[in-house]
Structure formats: C-alpha cells, structure tokens
Design a protein around this motif. Structure first.
Motif, PDB file in Angstrom:
ATOM      1  N   VAL A 114       0.838  -1.198   0.000  1.00  0.00           N
ATOM      2  CA  VAL A 114       0.000   0.000   0.000  1.00  0.00           C
ATOM      3  C   VAL A 114       0.874   1.248   0.000  1.00  0.00           C
ATOM      4  CG1 VAL A 114      -1.775   1.300   1.250  1.00  0.00           C
ATOM      5  CG2 VAL A 114      -1.854  -1.205   1.219  1.00  0.00           C
ATOM      6  N   VAL A 115       0.514   2.206  -0.837  1.00  0.00           N
ATOM      7  CA  VAL A 115       1.132   3.538  -0.838  1.00  0.00           C
ATOM      8  C   VAL A 115       0.069   4.533  -0.385  1.00  0.00           C
ATOM      9  CG1 VAL A 115       2.185   5.353  -2.237  1.00  0.00           C
ATOM     10  CG2 VAL A 115       2.719   2.942  -2.708  1.00  0.00           C
ATOM     11  N   ALA A 116       0.348   5.247   0.704  1.00  0.00           N
ATOM     12  CA  ALA A 116      -0.576   6.283   1.163  1.00  0.00           C
ATOM     13  C   ALA A 116      -0.377   7.537   0.310  1.00  0.00           C
ATOM     14  CB  ALA A 116      -0.336   6.606   2.632  1.00  0.00           C
ATOM     15  N   VAL A 117      -1.479   8.071  -0.222  1.00  0.00           N
ATOM     16  CA  VAL A 117      -1.436   9.251  -1.084  1.00  0.00           C
ATOM     17  C   VAL A 117      -2.284  10.343  -0.445  1.00  0.00           C
ATOM     18  CG1 VAL A 117      -1.998  10.196  -3.350  1.00  0.00           C
ATOM     19  CG2 VAL A 117      -1.117   7.856  -3.156  1.00  0.00           C
ATOM     20  N   ALA A 118      -1.640  11.469  -0.101  1.00  0.00           N
ATOM     21  CA  ALA A 118      -2.358  12.627   0.443  1.00  0.00           C
ATOM     22  C   ALA A 118      -2.676  13.564  -0.712  1.00  0.00           C
ATOM     23  CB  ALA A 118      -1.517  13.327   1.510  1.00  0.00           C
ATOM     24  N   GLU A 132      -0.559  13.926   9.314  1.00  0.00           N
ATOM     25  CA  GLU A 132      -1.434  12.948   9.949  1.00  0.00           C
ATOM     26  C   GLU A 132      -1.370  11.598   9.230  1.00  0.00           C
ATOM     27  OE1 GLU A 132      -5.415  14.370  10.193  1.00  0.00           O
ATOM     28  OE2 GLU A 132      -4.892  16.174  11.352  1.00  0.00           O
ATOM     29  N   ALA A 133      -1.124  11.623   7.923  1.00  0.00           N
ATOM     30  CA  ALA A 133      -1.121  10.397   7.130  1.00  0.00           C
ATOM     31  C   ALA A 133       0.019   9.458   7.510  1.00  0.00           C
ATOM     32  CB  ALA A 133      -1.055  10.726   5.639  1.00  0.00           C
ATOM     33  N   PHE A 134       1.061   9.987   8.171  1.00  0.00           N
ATOM     34  CA  PHE A 134       2.142   9.119   8.624  1.00  0.00           C
ATOM     35  C   PHE A 134       1.615   8.082   9.613  1.00  0.00           C
ATOM     36  CE2 PHE A 134       4.857  12.395   6.871  1.00  0.00           C
ATOM     37  CZ  PHE A 134       6.011  11.722   6.510  1.00  0.00           C
ATOM     38  N   ALA A 135       0.562   8.438  10.386  1.00  0.00           N
ATOM     39  CA  ALA A 135       0.031   7.553  11.421  1.00  0.00           C
ATOM     40  C   ALA A 135      -0.779   6.395  10.849  1.00  0.00           C
ATOM     41  CB  ALA A 135      -0.841   8.353  12.393  1.00  0.00           C
ATOM     42  N   LEU A 136      -1.023   6.385   9.537  1.00  0.00           N
ATOM     43  CA  LEU A 136      -1.807   5.301   8.949  1.00  0.00           C
ATOM     44  C   LEU A 136      -1.025   3.991   8.889  1.00  0.00           C
ATOM     45  CD1 LEU A 136      -3.506   7.278   6.032  1.00  0.00           C
ATOM     46  CD2 LEU A 136      -4.602   6.431   8.118  1.00  0.00           C
ATOM     47  N   GLY A 137       0.291   4.082   9.004  1.00  0.00           N
ATOM     48  CA  GLY A 137       1.099   2.870   9.056  1.00  0.00           C
ATOM     49  C   GLY A 137       1.581   2.354   7.723  1.00  0.00           C
ATOM     50  N   PHE A 138       1.586   3.192   6.694  1.00  0.00           N
ATOM     51  CA  PHE A 138       2.030   2.752   5.372  1.00  0.00           C
ATOM     52  C   PHE A 138       3.293   3.490   4.921  1.00  0.00           C
ATOM     53  CE2 PHE A 138      -2.670   2.140   5.250  1.00  0.00           C
ATOM     54  CZ  PHE A 138      -2.645   0.748   5.296  1.00  0.00           C
TER      55      PHE A 138
END
Length: 462
Positions: A114-118, A132-138
C-alpha cells in the motif's frame, strides 16, 4: 499482463481525478458531489516509463452490504485481491477521518503493498493532513495534487520498488522464453528513415536498395517533397534470411534561414515527423561536400527525438582522399555530437550499391540495442561496480549517496538513478554513468537517457 494498481479511498477524495491523471485522458467522470464512481474502471497508465493497469474504484462507505454503497464496497474489496499495489488516497485538506482509519485497518489485513497518497496537497492547506497520514502505518505518504499534476514524480518513486522491478524481470523472462518468435512479432518491420541535406542522394539510395526507380530522382536539389514510405524485404546475405524494412524517404533539410518557400517549410516539417515515426535514422552525407554544420544540426535533432542514428557517406565512388575524409568525418562527429558516442559510420554508393548491405545489417543491430532492456539484477550489479571503480564526489564535504538504478523504458533506453543530494552531483559524473552504461551494457551508438531522483523531504518548506 501488466501490474495492476488499485486506487482506493472514501468518497470525494479525488480517486477518479488521479485515475484520469495517470491514464492521461478524462475517462472517469469527475464531480464535486461524492459517489459519482460506482463501477470499477480500468485504464492503461504510464508513469515515467513505468507501465501498469490502474483501477478506479467507488468510494468506500460503511454501509450495509445489501445497499448500493455496500455492494460498491464489495466490488472494491474483490478488486484488491488481484492487485499488485494499492494507492490509498486521503484528502490532505480534510485530514485523516475515522473512515480513513477504518479503511487503513482493513488494508493492513490484505496481502497487497500500500502507498498512502495525500491528495489535494497543493499549497500549505494540506500540510496538517499530510503529517497525519504518517500515522496510517504505510510509511511516508506521497503529497499529491491529482488535479494540477504536482507530486507525480514522487508517486513514481513510491510505486517503482513495488511493481517496477518485478515487471522488468517478468518482461525479461518472457523474452527469454519466446526469443525468435517474439522478436519478429513485437519488432515488426524495421522503420528506417533516410535524412540529410538536399541532393545528398537519398532517393537514389532507396531506388538502389529496391532495385527499381521507385522514387523520382535527378540532379536538381529538392525534388522530394513528401515523406514516402516503401515496404520492402531485404535478404541478409550472411544468413539468407529475408528481413522486412519500411524505408522512409524524406525531403532535404536546408538551414532554416534559407527556407523561405511555404511548400519547402511544409516538406521539412513532414521530414521531421518522419524522424519521429522511424526507429533507426540514416543521416546521408555527400562525400563531395563532407560534413557541414547543417548535418550536425540534423543529427542533433534525431538524437533529441530519441531515435537510433547512423551516418552514411554517399557518392563514395567519386570521393577524393577517401581515407582522410572518412577519418575526418568520424572525428568531427565525435566532437560535434558528444551526447552519443560510437555512432556507426559507413561509406556507401547509391550508384554502385557499395556498402549498402553492411549498413542495413548494422541498422538491425542498432535497433536491437535501442530496444534492449537490462534485467534489474544485472543492471544493479553493473551499478555497484561502476560506483566502486569511480565513487561519486563529496562537494563541500557532503556525501552524495547513489542507492540503486532501474531501467524505466526502452526505445530509447531510459534509466532512473535514485539517491540523496543528487542535485549536487556534477554533470561530469552523470556523463561518466551514461558512457559506462553504453560501454558495459551494449548501448553503443544509441541515445541513453538518465534521470536522477531524490526522495522528497516532507518537512521541507521549499
């Protein structure tokens, strides 16, 4: 099959906008109201030479499975099962919501990278949501604006380790298993364009190859106006094999200042389009006039367009001081076209047929090098050896770290080098890498593109 990348997220975070950005067309409907997308949509995407299939999905909603939103969510769940990677999109301006956290928890139970995309991260309004997206764990999220195209290079950096290397190895395995048949099927006829100044003998050369007066010729310069393509089969005398060629005759290209006639301007523009269509381009010189500045300009244009280039010196049967002329032209090409080393140079005669078979045989070999892909493992073994033989400098005491290299594409061969502080890497070291790639990996005489990519610092204010 190409790798499959699924776009997933709650409604109205910009998934369809990102899909349209990746496929390069407005295929998916986009609107401010949530829930526009209902069915999965697939499209062919290309990102800096990395090819994959991208899948747009409906917005993820926490609804009963029997409702329409619930059935849409089920479609998304099914599509994740066959994906090679997932782009989990959040709205950077809205930050991480409870629904985003629910989706993240579900994705962590799936067997997919998974790649988190803001998304919507343009300007400063999305900074808080990005952090905040760093806390999603990806891992490190990719700051992106799908609408404006910002951050697409960083998306490539994130996707390549997940799907790029596997795709390159898969292609190499397919080629190894299909060798001769695949080469004929994929490559097709050699698209060979003949370019040069007016009256260099381009049409006469093609007539000699065909064995007939297929094209109009004469002593007057500028007879050819349209770019003419002729399909032909050449017999390789060393193997007896018939090899298909599409020969493309072009109008002569004079200096721009000398082109005042509208029709000639159109002819030159058509010749340049023919270069774009070709795979290998032969720059034909007139042995009675030698190498002129206009020839170098034509050659530079061919190289800038990424075509494979070779040089043929015509009218060799009437050339004076042939040996010194040949060596002088080769030396001038080395000096004037430093961006490509080892250009093939041939002496030919359109009148007698001298040297044509050798030139055509080399053209097929040049196309093979132009189309070549190096397996990732072998490429990085060369990369390690090149760095050990000549480590990158440390300007002002700051160490430049070159981490790894990938081949992003072919025709022409394109490579991406990843590392840190690459903006400080001297141009001379880039040339060292390019020249070493050519010499060690079999890319002599073809244009090679090398792109340097450093990871983006999420805390940078720049």
């Amino acid at each position: 099959m190409k790798p499959q990348v699924i776009i997933i997220g709650r409604p109205n975070v910009g998934k369809s906008t990102l899909f349209n950005r990746l496929v390069g067309k407005k295929l998916a409907l986009v609107d401010d109201q949530p829930g526009v997308t209902r069915d999965r949509r697939m499209g062919d995407a290309t990102l800096a030479g990395l090819e994959f299939t991208v899948i747009d999905t409906a917005g993820w909603e926490d609804e009963d499975p029997e409702t329409l939103p619930g059935r849409m969510r089920k479609q998304t769940e099914v599509s994740v099962e066959g994906a090679d990677a997932a782009l989990f999109v959040i709205d950077a301006r809205a930050g991480v919501t409870p629904l985003d956290e629910e989706i993240a928890r579900w994705l962590r139970t799936q067997d997919v990278p998974v790649v988190a995309v803001a998304n919507k991260a343009e300007g400063r309004a999305g900074d808080a949501g990005l952090f905040e997206a760093f806390a999603l764990g990806f891992g490190e999220p990719v700051a992106l604006s799908a609408e404006h195209g910002e951050g697409v290079a960083d998306l490539f950096d994130a996707l390549w380790p997940l799907i790029g290397a596997a795709e390159a190895e898969r292609e190499a395995a397919e080629r190894a298993g299909e060798e001769a048949d695949a080469e004929e099927t994929e490559q097709g006829p050699l698209k060979l364009a003949i370019v040069g100044r007016p009256n260099a003998g381009k049409s006469t050369l093609i007539n000699r190859m065909l064995g007939e007066d297929r094209l109009l010729t004469g002593p007057e310069a500028g007879i050819t106006r349209d770019s003419i393509a002729v399909d032909w089969s050449w017999t390789d005398l060393t193997t007896g094999e018939d090899r298909p060629i599409r020969l493309i005759d072009t109008a002569g290209m004079r200096k721009r200042a000398q082109v005042v006639d509208k029709l000639e301007r159109m002819s030159v523009a058509d010749a340049k389009r023919a270069v774009d269509f070709a795979e290998v381009v032969v720059l034909l010189l007139d042995a009675t006039r030698g190498l002129e500045h206009q020839d170098l300009k034509i050659a530079a244009h061919v190289i800038e367009e990424g075509r494979a280039l070779m040089v043929a010196i015509n009218k060799w049967d009437i050339a004076e001081n042939a040996s010194s002329l040949f060596n002088g032209i080769k030396a001038a090409l080395e000096d004037g076209l430093s961006q490509v080393k080892g250009l093939p140079v041939f002496a030919v005669s359109a009148r007698t047929g001298k040297g044509i078979d050798q030139m055509l045989k080399a053209a097929f070999e040049l196309r093979e090098a132009w189309s070549k892909r190096v397996p990732t493992a072998a490429l990085n073994r060369w990369f390690d050896d090149a760095l050990e033989a000549n480590p990158p400098p440390a300007p002002k005491g700051k160490r430049i770290k070159l981490r790894y290299i990938t081949q992003a594409g072919t025709r022409p061969p394109r490579f991406v080098v990843f590392g840190t502080r690459l903006d400080m890497l001297p141009a001379s070291y880039e040339r060292y890498l390019v020249n070493s790639i050519r010499a060690a990996l079999g890319f002599e005489g073809v244009p090679v593109r090398v792109v340097l990519k450093s990871p983006k610092n999420p805390f940078s204010k720049a």
